[in-house]
Design an enzyme around this catalytic site. Structure first.
Site, PDB file in Angstrom:
ATOM      1  N   GLY A 157       0.767  -1.248   0.000  1.00 27.52           N
ATOM      2  CA  GLY A 157       0.000   0.000   0.000  1.00 27.52           C
ATOM      3  C   GLY A 157       0.790   1.286   0.000  1.00 27.52           C
ATOM      4  N   PRO A 202       4.608  -5.270  -0.955  1.00 25.36           N
ATOM      5  CA  PRO A 202       4.599  -4.050  -1.762  1.00 25.36           C
ATOM      6  C   PRO A 202       4.396  -4.367  -3.241  1.00 25.36           C
ATOM      7  CG  PRO A 202       6.851  -4.689  -1.284  1.00 25.36           C
ATOM      8  CD  PRO A 202       5.967  -5.681  -0.569  1.00 25.36           C
ATOM      9  N   CYS A 238     -14.815   4.817 -28.078  1.00 26.22           N
ATOM     10  CA  CYS A 238     -16.066   5.579 -28.204  1.00 26.22           C
ATOM     11  C   CYS A 238     -16.724   5.819 -26.853  1.00 26.22           C
ATOM     12  CB  CYS A 238     -17.008   4.824 -29.123  1.00 26.22           C
ATOM     13  SG  CYS A 238     -16.214   4.482 -30.681  1.00 26.22           S
ATOM     14  N   GLU A 239     -16.055   6.509 -25.994  1.00 21.89           N
ATOM     15  CA  GLU A 239     -16.613   6.893 -24.699  1.00 21.89           C
ATOM     16  C   GLU A 239     -15.944   8.182 -24.275  1.00 21.89           C
ATOM     17  OE1 GLU A 239     -17.357   4.453 -21.500  1.00 21.89           O
ATOM     18  OE2 GLU A 239     -17.360   2.584 -22.624  1.00 21.89           O
ATOM     19  N   ARG A 289      -6.651   3.694 -15.250  1.00 21.65           N
ATOM     20  CA  ARG A 289      -6.558   4.432 -13.994  1.00 21.65           C
ATOM     21  C   ARG A 289      -7.097   5.863 -14.056  1.00 21.65           C
ATOM     22  NH1 ARG A 289      -2.863   5.528 -11.189  1.00 21.65           N
ATOM     23  NH2 ARG A 289      -3.643   4.728  -9.226  1.00 21.65           N
TER      24      ARG A 289
END
Ligand code: LLP
Length: 431
Positions: free
Chosen positions: A239, A274, A344-345, A312
């Site tokens: 994290g 990690p 196409c978005e 992301r």
């Protein structure tokens, strides 16, 4: 520090020019740097060297077998969350006793496969999983060395979709009931209760919630020991956040010092998982500009990478730095652009409202910090072939995953017999 640097105005991965890779491989492609992976692993290892630490790289961050093998050679174990990731870790040369099997939804088959392969360190996340594991392990005559993942109910202060340590998250067993679950687990066949695991989220940029979670974990371990459990190790998860933009992030050394303060009195081996801190800045996504479109309200730079290659930005509003592969001339004026893909978005973007040097069609752009949670989260939406991955090592490189082809995708599909002949004329219809 990473090994993607400009030399004479051109961006290199170690000693290989990215423009050369683009010419040989085509775009888009992911490029990873061996020296950066090794350095990040080493920095992390140094940061926890005061502890009896084992570093199990979180394979989910970047599961290419060559990346895992690079880290395995340095002594890394692996944290896996599926039978597929386990297979990758084993193929990459991680020994089974250095693999930790985590995850909220392991199947009976995956658990059996793991135990048979000698992967006996299992982080259990629920009581039903405990029962299934006990059954599977007992039937195989194997003792699974379990840690129960506790949910310490700490807010990791990261993006809501990657926070895992609050009681409303699906992960782990609430601290309030975990002691009873340990008591039960100790009586079940096939299980050897030996650890406690915790992981509160990803991209943590503040050590305070970590500290809180680890303090609670350590107190919990002491309680378990008083109850007579032989808790021989703790798994502190992963994290640790990294810098994508200009955020302040704790260094691995600061993290290591905090861990030492909070858990070293337990006097036991500590596992770390990690992922991003090792792989994130060890990769870039290289893409070519297709068109520059000056809209009424905005300028759009349309590139050949898209949300299917890097989800992301649209999924987490994540920032990724974008730099030209050929450095912009000194003294240029930046302009405001959306860097978008061909899908196409409207959610298909790599960056919004980004001030960047002007670009032209055919220019190459490198999207930085694309070594973790990038290629692994890619899809083939819009029938876009998965982009290849390249690993650079000094002045050499190898394509470590070839580009998919459209045929690779279509070959997986079948037209049923009833559709193979000429289409029947249908009576009726709307006409
Ligand atoms: N251990 C466990 C149990 C995990 O769930 C995770 C990440 C890790 C270790 C590694 O965390 P890291 O050190 O990489 O932060 N797709 C998201 C990140 C999801 C992380 C899931 N679990 C993203 O792109 O930001």
């Amino acid at each position: 520090m990473d090994h993607f640097q400009y030399r004479n105005g051109e961006l290199y991965a170690e000693d290989v020019a990215l423009s050369r890779l683009a010419a040989e491989i085509g775009t888009p492609f992911f490029c990873y740097s061996t020296a950066t992976l090794e350095r990040h692993y080493q920095v992390f290892a140094d940061a926890v060297s005061g502890l009896d630490a084992s570093i199990c790289y979180a394979v989910k961050a970047n599961s290419n077998v060559a990346v895992i093998a690079t880290l395995a050679r340095l002594g890394a174990g692996a944290d896996v969350v599926s039978g597929g990731e386990m297979k990758r870790a084993l193929i990459a040369g991680v020994t089974p006793n250095r693999i930790v099997f985590s995850g909220v939804g392991k199947t009976r088959e995956e658990l059996a496969e793991a135990l048979k392969a000698g992967v006996t360190r299992i982080n259990v996340e629920s009581e039903p999983e405990l029962e299934i594991l006990s059954e599977v392990a007992a039937s195989l005559g194997i003792a699974a060395e379990i840690s129960i993942r506790i949910n310490p109910d700490v807010d990791a202060k990261t993006h809501e979709k990657i926070t895992t340590g609050k009681s409303e998250n699906k992960f782990g067993i609430d601290l309030a009931v975990a002691r009873d679950v340990y008591a039960r687990a100790a009586t079940m066949p096939g299980l050897e209760v030996c650890g406690v695991a915790v992981h509160i989220g990803s991209q943590l940029t503040d050590l305070a919630p970590y500290r809180e979670a680890y303090v609670r974990t350590a107190a919990f371990v002491e309680g378990l020991r008083q109850d007579g459990h032989d808790i021989r190790h703790v798994d502190l998860g992963g994290g640790l956040g990294i810098r994508y933009d200009d955020e302040e992030v704790p260094s691995p050394a600061e993290y290591g010092a905090m861990v030492t303060e909070t858990v070293s009195h337990l006097n036991c081996p500590v596992t770390f998982e990690p992922g991003r801190v090792i792989a994130g800045n060890a990769g870039v996504l290289v893409s070519r500009v297709l068109f520059v479109k000056e809209g009424l309200a905005k300028n759009f730079c349309i590139v050949d990478a898209a949300m299917n290659d890097l989800i992301r930005p649209t999924l987490y509003n994540a920032y990724h730095e974008i730099v030209p592969v050929i450095e912009a001339p000194k003294g240029h004026a930046d302009i405001n652009m959306d860097i978008v893909g061909p899908i196409c978005e409207s959610g298909d973007y790599i960056a919004k409202d980004r001030m960047m040097a002007p670009v032209d069609a055919d220019d190459l752009l490198a999207v930085r910090t694309a070594g973790a949670y990038a290629a692994v989260m890619a899809s083939t939406y819009n029938t876009r072939p998965l982009a290849p991955e390249v690993l650079v090592n000094g002045n050499t490189f190898e394509v470590i995953r070839r580009r998919f082809t459209v045929d690779d995708m279509i070959d997986l599909e079948t037209i049923p017999d009833w559709l193979s002949s000429d289409p029947p004329l249908r009576a009726g219809g709307t006409g």
